[in-house]
Scaffold this active site. Structure first.
Site, mmCIF file in Angstrom:
data_model
loop_
_atom_site.group_PDB
_atom_site.id
_atom_site.type_symbol
_atom_site.label_atom_id
_atom_site.label_comp_id
_atom_site.label_asym_id
_atom_site.label_seq_id
_atom_site.Cartn_x
_atom_site.Cartn_y
_atom_site.Cartn_z
ATOM 1 N N CYS D 38 48.716 30.350 35.489
ATOM 2 C CA CYS D 38 48.146 30.195 36.827
ATOM 3 C C CYS D 38 46.785 30.891 36.823
ATOM 4 O O CYS D 38 46.513 31.750 35.968
ATOM 5 C CB CYS D 38 49.097 30.858 37.818
ATOM 6 S SG CYS D 38 48.423 31.189 39.443
ATOM 7 N N THR D 40 45.822 33.187 38.613
ATOM 8 C CA THR D 40 46.039 34.628 38.722
ATOM 9 C C THR D 40 46.167 35.261 37.339
ATOM 10 O O THR D 40 45.641 36.350 37.074
ATOM 11 C CB THR D 40 47.325 34.900 39.529
ATOM 12 O OG1 THR D 40 47.166 34.337 40.829
ATOM 13 C CG2 THR D 40 47.607 36.388 39.657
ATOM 14 N N HIS D 43 42.799 35.726 35.881
ATOM 15 C CA HIS D 43 42.162 36.919 36.459
ATOM 16 C C HIS D 43 42.635 38.192 35.756
ATOM 17 O O HIS D 43 41.844 39.070 35.431
ATOM 18 C CB HIS D 43 42.502 37.039 37.955
ATOM 19 C CG HIS D 43 41.575 36.289 38.850
ATOM 20 N ND1 HIS D 43 40.300 36.716 39.115
ATOM 21 C CD2 HIS D 43 41.742 35.145 39.555
ATOM 22 C CE1 HIS D 43 39.724 35.862 39.958
ATOM 23 N NE2 HIS D 43 40.572 34.901 40.238
ATOM 24 N N CYS D 97 62.055 45.302 55.996
ATOM 25 C CA CYS D 97 60.920 45.413 56.925
ATOM 26 C C CYS D 97 61.050 44.408 58.072
ATOM 27 O O CYS D 97 61.962 43.578 58.105
ATOM 28 C CB CYS D 97 59.615 45.185 56.177
ATOM 29 S SG CYS D 97 59.411 43.464 55.680
ATOM 30 N N CYS D 100 61.095 40.797 56.829
ATOM 31 C CA CYS D 100 62.367 40.460 56.176
ATOM 32 C C CYS D 100 63.490 40.304 57.202
ATOM 33 O O CYS D 100 64.398 39.493 57.019
ATOM 34 C CB CYS D 100 62.737 41.539 55.156
ATOM 35 S SG CYS D 100 61.774 41.442 53.622
ATOM 36 N N CYS D 108 56.966 39.445 53.286
ATOM 37 C CA CYS D 108 57.482 40.812 53.453
ATOM 38 C C CYS D 108 56.350 41.822 53.665
ATOM 39 O O CYS D 108 55.295 41.735 53.033
ATOM 40 C CB CYS D 108 58.257 41.157 52.175
ATOM 41 S SG CYS D 108 58.635 42.904 51.972
ATOM 42 N N LEU D 265 42.101 31.482 47.803
ATOM 43 C CA LEU D 265 41.599 32.809 48.184
ATOM 44 C C LEU D 265 40.118 32.929 47.853
ATOM 45 O O LEU D 265 39.754 33.018 46.681
ATOM 46 C CB LEU D 265 42.370 33.884 47.432
ATOM 47 C CG LEU D 265 43.841 33.989 47.797
ATOM 48 C CD1 LEU D 265 44.552 34.916 46.828
ATOM 49 C CD2 LEU D 265 43.989 34.487 49.229
ATOM 50 N N ILE D 288 48.703 29.986 54.201
ATOM 51 C CA ILE D 288 49.910 29.703 53.411
ATOM 52 C C ILE D 288 49.942 30.656 52.229
ATOM 53 O O ILE D 288 49.048 30.648 51.386
ATOM 54 C CB ILE D 288 49.885 28.247 52.882
ATOM 55 C CG1 ILE D 288 49.877 27.238 54.026
ATOM 56 C CG2 ILE D 288 51.066 27.994 51.928
ATOM 57 C CD1 ILE D 288 51.158 27.132 54.807
#
Lengths: 346, 346, 346, 346
Positions: D38, D40, D43, D97, D100, D108, D265, D288
């Site tokens: 991905c 990510t 990165h 939390c 959740c 979360c 992002l 999203i």
């Protein structure tokens, strides 16, 4: 008849004797019982940069918030008759475009605004398309009918973010923000946090039931909002300020999974960090431009008729139409909140 | 400890000394501070046909509505510690099924009901799965915590049909119906029409703010509802009666495009004419079985904490647990509404 | 012009020479290019008990599904001009009632149905209120335009229950059920279960992509639906049968938390057990009566225009208008599905 | 076992022999069958500014998209057993939390990301909390299971903006954008406009069924989108690019009343003009961040299982885990789209 006319493309307006409007086949003539000043009117009066580019064509009668009695109807008008008591919907839909055909006529693709793109209601009589004259119960006083338009915007926002049982922030305590507080209170919001930089307005927010009335120039709103919500953040916020700084701050104290209604119009671009402000939070944001035609009106009427909304603190002044200049001064300085003008008084 | 035990598969129950429950790894033990009677308990007490087929296995401790303090926790429990103040969620989800995996654990495919399929809370101590012990603010009195379970059902229904600004009928003024009236009032409903055949309950509905409290045995509810809504019909109705006749009548005074929440459980089938009752009206109907876990709880806590719900008129009696037989008599005769039992009193 | 006229309050209809309709100021005259038969027409033709009480006033031109070209417009019509290609919306709203004012004109409080309460379109020309003549892209063939009305009902139901990624049952494989299968397939439904008692129709459901086509007279639909969904039950069902037995069965294989769209009109009351059928399941049920005006039309046009809906298997026959009796026979016997009549052929 | 380890806080990673992870009581050990790269991961590999501040603690096993077979389970795990076939959910919720407890565990309040804040799955075995190992049908091949995580994000966005019958723009044709196109196509979107600056990706968008594949560096996307929608603008857009310029442009061709899903992002703030971009349009925007746990998974499984999503063009390369450096090169240069690594190959 007497009317407040924007005569030229510069500061000011004048009270003048003008001809009573002639009706097109789809128009109605309303004898104005009460009319109210809005920030938009001040922009037009002061001929601000916004007003200079808003499609206004002086000479033009000012004003768009009003209630009154139908005095005459055009040939093709079937839903209204003289004597009917109505309030004015500002959004004039074309009836033909994609939005009008798809249940969103209030954001018509060719939208015209009454009192901006047409002659308005700071006058003894106002001409308006029949579709924009909304019958309201006669139990509702004219000055309340005159503020249905901005109240409806606030109610729509409050309905959109579903305030019941939620912690709510209202940014900006001008009339629309205050209306949003009144609506939230009536609709079962839990904590209501109000923010503004004008102390008089924060005071009004308290009268309407805000649980915390904060001045971001003096207090840390983010800290306060987190503390009131046990570190979670507010469930929803509504912006009625148009302040770029305040909206950015709102995203900081919005909880993950929160919802936002944007009403106020910033005069400059806003810089958002989509990751932390919106995406990681899965924030839901909705722009609010006026009232659904006419379901918002129906719910508003029902609530007003039952006395559920405390609007009295918001209507700060009442005066004859001829004193419009004093009225503009009151809202310009923040000393007045909602000012009602009465064309029948002299 | 002392507990009210359903001993045999016939009428009655007894106050007995029983062993304090032993905890499984996922359970908690709650010292009961207040517990409340529900119609379901009366069914079990009287061993009605419903109770006979509800999966109850006497001997069994009765009761399912309660609040209290965590006394002990099982090995695997991480979210609760002794001393925490909690209220009981009756729906015990399996955590594995389709519904549990898809955000609907409150209607778990293998749902068990606390106090029906397990020992309950008419006792000094109650054992309950940790997931069903919901922490609530200590500002909320035990007797209010004890009614969070039925209140949450009413709140959920009121949220589902979005009462703000709408004309609302609540059918049946037992505790859940009365809670629904309190919620609707707090959430900005316009006219609220309440119906019941027991005058004492109609009286309570008035105290909670119903605009019309009607006895269908004496009054024409359809006519009255249409008159209050200018011939349109109500926007929504919530049934908390389980009365087949009353629900059928509800569809008659529901407006076209209206919404319905069904809570009450009829003891017999209902005959509906789908054309006029639902299809031509495009009615939207939703069944309500308990509270969303746990968003309904969050909104309920928020509203209670802010004092938005007037529940006092609904709690009619408070007495020691040992007087449970008197309590059953009160709700059986309709003389009591919500009766609170206190296991610490003797 | 030539038209199929229901002449008397008994079985039958006749092809006759009648006067071309005169237009009111809000009407348009449409040269009919294609018109389709619906079950309602058969009821009227056969003068069924429903038809006898439907507000029909013979002599009257039959038919309500059609497409064609605007031939003339009334004085007050501004949105249409001769030459425009349109399809007919059957629901004629009053424009004044609560529903019309609240975004639900398709279920107008004073709703009139074109071809039932007015003269219809089994004719060379049809008169219809301008608001009910919906412009459609010229790329769409007339026979497809003629079935937009029933297709829109099916699309609306499919949108209401949000079929994407879900297991879907469609009860009844008449034209509307088959349209619902086509829509579900195009909108990403997972398994589609189709039921009907006519084998030819089940065969059509397979051509449209149903994963299981079941005859409840021969197969256990509940078992089959549970098996296909690993014991969970279907996420949604849409009823297009109006069969009381089949709808009751649908509630048995609907999963907890499932959704239901009811389209078909039962000729008798249905008995439901609200507890297991709706409340414990928290089923959501919506009645569907036609198309949202006009957002359903927009989405339908978009989908048809892109070729996303496979409608060919549903249109079983095409014939001249003069052969209408043969057409009625085809749909009565179930040998025909959607039959198109062409008034220009002789 | 063999694993790709990010060893130091600078560019690069190494294939190493490491110890098989030890399980906590709530964890499972998965024998990885396929894992996917991905953006990510790139990165992290390149140690970009984002990665430097993402809470990564080298040495750490990289990777978060995978499918595999349960090899062992922790003591407290009850829902999974060795042999189960699972895919990995990246979002690790705390379970305690506000989010959740309120049905939003995927966002979360204490969210940890598998493979970012924990060891990941570029390895023969992966340790993951049991809640994040999602059973999937064995009919689904491992390489498809390995991309459920990014696919689910795209599906969630497509569900959120309800694409059926609508004109849809997808900004950015990396894997998530391409998945969004595949989902939109399967869910009945009308016109799909795809934009990217890399021609190979636009080519892929065409294979997946985009109706217009536009390079904003070469073409006027606003003009094209308006032309395809007869001047109205698109009904919805989904951003999977994170490009500030492209998102701003999206608001220009979004229709009044349109909806937006933001996934990508941006690495810098975006400047929006709230009036024209959001408020006058009443745009609805939703961020999203991942998949609803687990309803999105259910719908995804259903759709994949039925073969409704064409994912083949998106999976561009398959190679042994040991060739991870080549894989990073492929996605860095845009020559690869989704690259699958197989830890069992050598």
């Amino acid at each position: 008849m007497i009317a407040v006319v924007k005569q030229e493309r510069r500061v000011g307006a004048k009270l003048e004797e003008v001809k009573t409007p002639e009706l097109g086949s789809e128009d109605v003539l309303v004898k104005v019982k009460a009319t109210a000043l809005c920030g938009t009117d001040l922009h037009i009066y002061e001929w601000s940069p916004w007003a200079q580019n808003a499609g206004i064509h002086p000479p033009q009668i000012m004003g768009h918030e009003f209630s009154g009695e139908i005095a005459a109807v055009g040939n093709a008008v079937v839903n209204l008759t003289p004597g009917d008591y109505v309030a004015g919907e500002t959004h004039i839909p074309c009836g033909k475009c994609y939005q009008c055909r798809n249940g969103q006529q209030h954001i018509c693709g060719n939208l015209k605004l009454f009192g901006v793109h047409t002659d308005g209601c700071f006058a003894e009589y106002a001409k308006i398309p029949a579709i924009c004259a909304v019958k309201i119960p006669t139990t509702i006083p004219p000055e309340i009918g005159a503020v249905f338009e901005p109240l409806g915007t606030a109610l729509r926002a409050s309905l959109a973010v579903k305030v019941a049982g939620k912690n709510v922030a209202v940014i900006g305590c001008g009339p629309i923000g205050l209306f949003a507080i009144a609506c939230s209170r009536a609709m079962g919001a839990a904590n209501i946090i109000a923010t503004d930089v004008v102390n008089e307005r924060l005071q009004l927010s308290k009268e309407l039931g805000a649980d915390a009335s904060l001045n971001p120039a003096k207090e840390d709103v983010v800290d306060a909002a987190l503390e009131m919500t046990r570190g979670v953040g507010v469930d929803v916020f509504m912006d009625a300020s148009g302040s770029v700084a305040a909206i950015k701050q709102g995203f900081q104290y919005l909880r993950k999974g929160g919802e936002v209604a944007l009403i106020g119009l910033p005069s400059e671009p806003i810089e958002l960090n989509l990751g932390p402000d919106i995406i990681f939070k899965e924030a839901k944001i909705i722009g609010i431009h006026g009232r659904e035609m006419f379901s918002t009106w129906t719910q508003m009427e029902n609530m007003i008729d039952k006395g559920l909304l405390n609007l009295d603190p918001i209507i700060s002044h009442r005066m004859p139409l001829s004193e419009f200049e004093k009225a503009f001064e009151l809202i310009k300085t923040g000393k007045g909140c909602k000012v009602i003008l009465d064309p029948s008084q002299t």
